[in-house]
Motif scaffolding. Sequence first.
Motif, PDB file in Angstrom:
ATOM      1  N   TRP A 240     -35.233  13.914   7.137  1.00 47.42           N
ATOM      2  CA  TRP A 240     -34.199  14.006   6.084  1.00 47.42           C
ATOM      3  C   TRP A 240     -34.776  14.402   4.736  1.00 47.42           C
ATOM      4  O   TRP A 240     -34.070  14.888   3.865  1.00 47.42           O
TER       5      TRP A 240
ATOM      6  N   ARG B  91     -32.310  20.281   9.182  1.00 50.87           N
ATOM      7  CA  ARG B  91     -30.890  20.091   9.531  1.00 50.87           C
ATOM      8  C   ARG B  91     -30.647  20.438  10.990  1.00 50.87           C
ATOM      9  O   ARG B  91     -31.156  21.433  11.494  1.00 50.87           O
ATOM     10  N   THR B  92     -29.872  19.584  11.663  1.00 55.17           N
ATOM     11  CA  THR B  92     -29.588  19.809  13.088  1.00 55.17           C
ATOM     12  C   THR B  92     -28.078  19.794  13.317  1.00 55.17           C
ATOM     13  O   THR B  92     -27.312  19.452  12.410  1.00 55.17           O
ATOM     14  N   ASP B  93     -27.678  20.115  14.547  1.00 58.25           N
ATOM     15  CA  ASP B  93     -26.277  19.900  14.906  1.00 58.25           C
ATOM     16  C   ASP B  93     -26.102  18.411  15.239  1.00 58.25           C
ATOM     17  O   ASP B  93     -27.063  17.633  15.144  1.00 58.25           O
TER      18      ASP B  93
ATOM     19  N   GLU C  51     -31.197  24.578  10.645  1.00 51.09           N
ATOM     20  CA  GLU C  51     -31.971  25.250   9.592  1.00 51.09           C
ATOM     21  C   GLU C  51     -32.944  24.287   8.916  1.00 51.09           C
ATOM     22  O   GLU C  51     -32.733  23.068   8.914  1.00 51.09           O
TER      23      GLU C  51
ATOM     24  N   ASP D 101     -34.998  24.151   5.228  1.00 53.96           N
ATOM     25  CA  ASP D 101     -35.335  24.781   3.963  1.00 53.96           C
ATOM     26  C   ASP D 101     -36.804  24.442   3.699  1.00 53.96           C
ATOM     27  O   ASP D 101     -37.130  23.344   3.247  1.00 53.96           O
TER      28      ASP D 101
ATOM     29  N   GLU E 168     -28.406  15.344  10.944  1.00 55.99           N
ATOM     30  CA  GLU E 168     -27.276  16.199  11.333  1.00 55.99           C
ATOM     31  C   GLU E 168     -26.357  16.422  10.131  1.00 55.99           C
ATOM     32  O   GLU E 168     -26.229  15.550   9.266  1.00 55.99           O
ATOM     33  N   SER E 169     -25.751  17.588  10.105  1.00 53.03           N
ATOM     34  CA  SER E 169     -25.050  18.001   8.894  1.00 53.03           C
ATOM     35  C   SER E 169     -23.678  17.357   8.719  1.00 53.03           C
ATOM     36  O   SER E 169     -23.190  17.252   7.599  1.00 53.03           O
ATOM     37  N   ASP E 170     -23.028  16.893   9.811  1.00 53.61           N
ATOM     38  CA  ASP E 170     -21.665  16.355   9.680  1.00 53.61           C
ATOM     39  C   ASP E 170     -21.629  15.067   8.847  1.00 53.61           C
ATOM     40  O   ASP E 170     -20.846  14.938   7.911  1.00 53.61           O
ATOM     41  N   HIS E 171     -22.499  14.114   9.231  1.00 50.86           N
ATOM     42  CA  HIS E 171     -22.452  12.813   8.546  1.00 50.86           C
ATOM     43  C   HIS E 171     -23.790  12.411   7.927  1.00 50.86           C
ATOM     44  O   HIS E 171     -23.943  11.297   7.443  1.00 50.86           O
ATOM     45  N   GLY E 172     -24.754  13.298   8.000  1.00 51.05           N
ATOM     46  CA  GLY E 172     -26.056  13.001   7.394  1.00 51.05           C
ATOM     47  C   GLY E 172     -26.824  11.913   8.121  1.00 51.05           C
ATOM     48  O   GLY E 172     -27.619  11.190   7.512  1.00 51.05           O
TER      49      GLY E 172
END
Length: 420
Positions: free
Chosen positions: A98, A103-105, A115, A117, A140-144
Amino acid sequence: MAVVVMKFGGTSVANIERIQNVARHVKREVDAGNKVAVVVSAMAGATNQLVDWVRELSPLCDAREYDAVVASGEQVTAGLLAIALQSAGITARSWQGWQIPIRTDATHGAARIAEIDGGRLRARVEQGEVAVVTGFQGIESDHGRIATLGRGGSDTSAVAIAVAIGADVCDIYTDVDGVYTTDPRVVPEAQRIARISYEEMLEMASLGSKVLQTRSVELAMVYGVRLRVLSSFVDPSDLPAVDVGALGDIGTTVCSEDEIVETQVVSGIAFAKDEAKVTILNIEDKPGVAARIFGPLAESSINVDMIVQNVAPDGLHTDMTFTVQAAELPRALKVLERVRADLGEFEIRSSDDVVKVSVIGIGMRSHAGVAAKMFQTLSDKGINILAISTSEIKVSVLINADYAELAVRALHEVYGLDAQ
Ligand code: ADP
Ligand code: ASP
Ligand code: MG
């Protein structure tokens, strides 16, 4: 100067002494002026222990909490290695998924990296600080929330970090000194492969040679990452520091096909013990039946691998055999019970007492007779073939698990892979 990613697996960081040994491998690169990002796994056995605890509490638990628990092993080793490096006078900092962020699904337990960075990480690495990154995990990008990449996923973390920071090479350090013609623990005569193509390595990994996670090879192939497999169990001073112009042929280099001068017809033998066989007896032989069986399995995200359908002796009814991952068998059987309610009576038989054995080689594209030789060898040993599947560069058979080692040894010998 080279930018290097060094990944160390569980056995390489299994205790404090080995972590100190890893620190010496890293120091060799730093002393040579290379810029380093390290990716670490959990200590050997740690992830299994975490998974066992979760399963003991609840076999079908909330996947987000599973990830919260099993990702923790890598956090310990990243911190410990950063401390070991600092104690050796090297500037180092640990990074969790984190913090980068990776970033994951949201497919918890088997997440895919979306992705990374790499800007901040690259800047710190270029300043000469060693980055020690937790493998296996991202956010994960939806809820961190923390998400893990599937077992063996630190290899994939390493290749992804190599892409993100534009590394010159991604070195995977493990407990063997390269990729072998088959698992050297099963066949002591196995030989180290100096160079293997991405395609062959992809088949080897996906067909059971877990020395590299399949997804890591896929990523390396797509992004053209120079990937090497090396042993951490050697004296760190016995390995040369990375010199991009002269990487040499130590360990195994996974590279594109055109970099391999001498190709073998068969490069390796892989085997997977985590398959299960399902046979459906007495189903109607008419259009649409296969779709009504495999459609619901696909909707439940169950991957089907080998499929064999027999002719219908009476012109009306037939049998079908296919394989799924052994861990998915209970779910697959549940889905088939539902299908039975829809399709009418049929008998289901299943067994996870099977193993898939595969021969792999890009030379197969231009050589006939590889499959015939495989079938003859198994026949000579009295081994029955339950299912077959092929692709351009591999032939796989499903056999009874009792014969796994006999089959692998015999095939290894017959294709001339045994060390002289
Ligand atoms: P790490 O913990 O470093 O990630 P793994 O256990 O995941 O290590 O992978 C290394 C192991 O892979 C080796 O100990 C070896 O038994 C096994 N293995 C299976 N097939 C092969 C192969 N073809 N070549 C080398 N190792 C293999
Ligand atoms: N620690 C994780 C596992 O055991 C990830 C890895 O080692 O690559 O699967
Ligand atoms: Mg591994």
